[in-house]
Design an enzyme around this catalytic site. Structure first.
Site, mmCIF file in Angstrom:
data_model
loop_
_atom_site.group_PDB
_atom_site.id
_atom_site.type_symbol
_atom_site.label_atom_id
_atom_site.label_comp_id
_atom_site.label_asym_id
_atom_site.label_seq_id
_atom_site.Cartn_x
_atom_site.Cartn_y
_atom_site.Cartn_z
ATOM 1 N N ASP A 434 0.911 -1.129 -0.058
ATOM 2 C CA ASP A 434 0.007 0.084 -0.034
ATOM 3 C C ASP A 434 0.901 1.288 -0.005
ATOM 4 O O ASP A 434 2.025 1.319 0.565
ATOM 5 C CB ASP A 434 -0.774 -0.153 1.232
ATOM 6 C CG ASP A 434 -2.101 0.840 1.315
ATOM 7 O OD1 ASP A 434 -2.212 1.773 0.492
ATOM 8 O OD2 ASP A 434 -3.276 0.403 1.731
ATOM 9 N N ARG A 436 -0.575 4.542 0.106
ATOM 10 C CA ARG A 436 -1.537 5.532 0.358
ATOM 11 C C ARG A 436 -1.226 6.420 1.524
ATOM 12 O O ARG A 436 -1.369 7.588 1.622
ATOM 13 C CB ARG A 436 -2.727 5.164 0.332
ATOM 14 C CG ARG A 436 -3.490 4.655 -0.700
ATOM 15 C CD ARG A 436 -4.917 4.054 -0.491
ATOM 16 N NE ARG A 436 -4.883 2.643 0.012
ATOM 17 C CZ ARG A 436 -5.815 2.315 0.545
ATOM 18 N NH1 ARG A 436 -7.140 2.558 0.306
ATOM 19 N NH2 ARG A 436 -5.728 0.950 1.294
HETATM 20 N N1 LIG Z 1 -2.550 -2.362 -5.765
HETATM 21 C C1 LIG Z 1 -3.754 -2.988 -5.596
HETATM 22 N N2 LIG Z 1 -4.830 -1.917 -5.387
HETATM 23 C C2 LIG Z 1 -5.857 -2.705 -5.339
HETATM 24 C C3 LIG Z 1 -6.201 -4.159 -5.257
HETATM 25 N N3 LIG Z 1 -7.565 -4.231 -4.986
HETATM 26 C C4 LIG Z 1 -8.005 -2.724 -4.848
HETATM 27 N N4 LIG Z 1 -7.336 -1.885 -5.065
HETATM 28 C C5 LIG Z 1 -7.235 -0.471 -4.594
HETATM 29 O O1 LIG Z 1 -7.270 -0.604 -3.255
HETATM 30 C C6 LIG Z 1 -7.879 0.873 -2.986
HETATM 31 C C7 LIG Z 1 -9.237 0.461 -2.057
HETATM 32 O O2 LIG Z 1 -9.468 1.532 -1.240
HETATM 33 P P1 LIG Z 1 -10.788 1.948 -0.520
HETATM 34 O O3 LIG Z 1 -12.033 1.536 -1.317
HETATM 35 O O4 LIG Z 1 -10.765 3.174 0.197
HETATM 36 O O5 LIG Z 1 -10.643 0.550 0.611
HETATM 37 P P2 LIG Z 1 -9.629 0.479 1.824
HETATM 38 O O6 LIG Z 1 -8.662 1.492 2.196
HETATM 39 O O7 LIG Z 1 -9.043 -0.721 1.408
HETATM 40 O O8 LIG Z 1 -10.735 0.021 2.899
HETATM 41 P P3 LIG Z 1 -12.080 0.188 3.366
HETATM 42 O O9 LIG Z 1 -12.318 1.815 3.794
HETATM 43 O O10 LIG Z 1 -12.463 -0.771 4.382
HETATM 44 O O11 LIG Z 1 -12.830 -0.067 2.054
HETATM 45 C C8 LIG Z 1 -8.325 1.661 -4.098
HETATM 46 O O12 LIG Z 1 -7.419 2.584 -4.402
HETATM 47 C C9 LIG Z 1 -8.447 0.253 -5.327
HETATM 48 O O13 LIG Z 1 -7.948 0.862 -6.491
HETATM 49 C C10 LIG Z 1 -4.926 -4.845 -5.723
HETATM 50 O O14 LIG Z 1 -5.229 -5.960 -5.749
HETATM 51 N N5 LIG Z 1 -3.891 -4.262 -5.552
#
Ligand SMILES: Nc1nc2c(ncn2[C@@H]2O[C@H](COP(=O)(O)OP(=O)(O)OP(=O)(O)O)[C@@H](O)[C@H]2O)c(=O)[nH]1
Ligand SMILES: [Zn+2]
Length: 526
Positions: A434, A436
């Site tokens: 991650d 972010r």
């Molecule tokens: N690198 C990568 N990014 C992913 C994958 N699956 C989802 N994402 C990214 O993960 C992020 C999900 O963000 P949010 O929807 O804010 O969710 P979260 O931070 O995981 O947590 P929640 O608030 O519980 O939903 C998005 O930027 C998606 O594009 C993956 O397999 N790999």
């Protein structure tokens, strides 16, 4: 007097030599400071000024030449016409030497005073990062406005479709919904990733714009809208959201292809206020958030943007950086004034961009169902007399980008898509699971005046920790309801729960993780 008049000849000769020496002096001064002291002589006029007519402006393509423009209509194959147009425009756009960087003690440089966190706009001062002659010497910010879109602006200028001297007219663009100053705006470490005055720039920095002629731009815009989502239409049809004529409106009857009124249920639409917020980083504050020194932060930003912003190194006196990254958007449901009122219930979702799911409905993750559920929860909260807030960050693929994300998907599908390997797949490709870094995320909540969150629609421990550590308590957390999890994204949810994400019910064991399997590559084709 005839053209051969010796006196006139002498006067003309003197005038010529005067002009030459003025130009030489000007060039010497520009070379010394590296900064052009006046707009290029052949630059186009700023609209509303009585300079030379736009038609003679070599910076812009005339409407007729646009049609013939070899850059627009055919590949730039180096025709004579193209070369000449380019050369002429380049000279007009950039008459001086290339200015690679500036230094604090350079002649003529005097950054406009800026005191981050000051309570009065006059003391705080405007963020100025313009390189227009009117403002370049007073720049107090590195980078360019509009985040990643600054590159499109550069292209427009190079192609001659935009004059760099275009002066925006901000009349009638002011926020229809006030986002008034909060005590957090006056704390230099509470908001460090954007300019809290960004939506009020034309009003609070009127003197700088109008009297001093400085190029100061808004970095936030606030507006109002109706949103319509087919999922919410369905929810309303099931009676789980009610039409109240205030937050949820019945959509006007639809039309048939022949123009007659349709009997079909038109569904509902939601009223919302929203704000788009561009990044403006106060570097000392950003460094502090990440627990690193400002110098290290500057060096890393310089090196890993291909040396794109040398002033990060040469201008330690400039504390503001406008990074070339995506913005965030805030959607507010209900009465915006209630966000700062602690007695009112507040529901929040912070969501990071997932184009594949949010826009195109990919079922490999839960992003869109969770986002829609959050909007519905915000609406219900507003209908109960509270207020709902959704913050949408352009941080695609956990800020790793969509290319990395798709590579991860391929690896997952080829390597056996089990929950135990979910984060490892991302790490193998990106080096981290991650990127972010939620530490800057709570700024927007402080900007809105939010002091506590009753309902947090997120399972993320990283979001939770960042918000609570920034001083905003969260009273209740929601996970995504089971029935909204698409089968192929069970892998993601179980992996997240095992990694520490919040869950109200399901506990995930090591054995479960191996057993949670997504769709195989072969199944994807059917
Ligand atoms: N690198 C990568 N990014 C992913 C994958 N699956 C989802 N994402 C990214 O993960 C992020 C999900 O963000 P949010 O929807 O804010 O969710 P979260 O931070 O995981 O947590 P929640 O608030 O519980 O939903 C998005 O930027 C998606 O594009 C993956 O397999 N790999
Ligand atoms: Zn997603």
């Amino acid at each position: 007097m005839s053209n051969n008049d010796p006196v006139l000849g002498q006067i003309l000769a003197q005038l010529n030599s005067l002009q030459v020496s003025q130009q030489t002096l000007q060039a010497k001064l520009d070379a010394l400071t590296g900064i052009p002291t006046s707009p290029p002589r052949n630059a186009i006029p700023i609209p509303g000024r009585q300079d030379s007519p736009t038609s003679q402006n070599p910076l812009l393509l005339s409407p007729t030449s646009l049609g013939r423009n070899p850059i627009v209509s055919s590949p730039p194959s180096g025709t004579r016409e193209l070369t000449n147009i380019d050369k002429e425009r380049e000279k007009a756009l950039y008459p001086g030497r290339v200015l690679l960087t500036t230094y604090p003690d350079q002649h003529g440089i005097k950054p406009y005073p800026l005191q981050w966190g000051a309570s009065e706009p006059a003391t705080r001062g405007p963020v100025i990062c313009s390189r227009l002659p009117s403002s370049i010497k007073q720049r107090n910010a590195i980078g360019a406005h509009s985040g990643s879109y600054s590159i499109y602006r550069a292209l427009s200028i190079a192609m001659g479709t935009l004059s760099p001297f275009h002066k925006p007219d901000y009349s009638k663009t002011e926020p229809p919904v006030p986002i008034p100053p909060q005590p957090s705006w006056f704390n230099p470490s509470k908001i460090v990733s954007f300019d809290p005055w960004g939506h009020l720039v034309p009003q609070v920095f009127k003197r700088e714009i109008e009297e001093l002629g400085l190029d100061v731009r808004p970095s936030i815009a606030v507006t109002k809208a109706h949103i319509k989502l087919s999922e919410i239409d369905e929810t309303a049809r099931r009676g789980e959201i009610t039409v109240d004529g205030r937050i949820v409106l019945r959509t006007r009857p639809l039309r048939n292809p022949d123009g007659t009124e349709s009997d079909a249920d038109p569904g509902v639409e939601i009223t919302t206020s929203k704000a788009a917020v561009e990044p403006v980083w106060y570097l000392p504050g950003v460094a502090e958030r990440f627990g690193i020194s400002e110098n290290l932060l500057r060096r890393a930003l310089f090196e890993d943007t291909g040396g794109m912003y040398p002033e990060l190194i040469t201008r330690p006196d400039i504390k503001i950086f406008l990074p070339p990254i995506g913005n965030l958007t805030v959607y507010i449901f209900g009465n915006h004034e209630d966000m700062a009122d602690e007695s009112k219930e507040l529901t929040l979702r912070v969501h990071d961009e997932c184009n594949g799911s949010d826009v195109f409905g990919s079922d490999i993750c839960t992003c869109k169902p969770y986002l829609v559920f959050a909007i519905e929860e915000c609406v219900r909260c507003a209908q109960r007399g509270g207020v709902g807030v959704v913050v949408y960050f352009r941080k695609e693929g956990r800020a790793l980008g969509e290319v990395t994300k798709y590579l991860v998907y391929n690896l997952r599908k080829r390597g056996g898509d089990t929950a135990d390997k979910y984060f490892r797949a991302t790490e193998l490709i990106a080096g981290v699971k991650d990127m972010r870094f939620q530490a800057l995320m709570p700024d927007v909540l402080h900007w809105l005046g939010i002091k506590k969150i009753d309902n947090m629609v997120s399972m993320s421990d990283m979001k939770y920790d960042a918000i609570v550590q920034s001083g905003i308590p969260i009273l209740k957390r929601y996970d995504i309801p089971e029935h909204l999890i698409p089968p192929d994204s069970r892998v993601e949810i179980d992996a997240k729960i095992a990694a520490g994400y919040f869950t109200s019910g399901k506990k995930v064991t090591e054995v479960d993780l191996i057993k949670t399997v997504g769709r195989t590559w072969e199944e994807t084709e059917h």
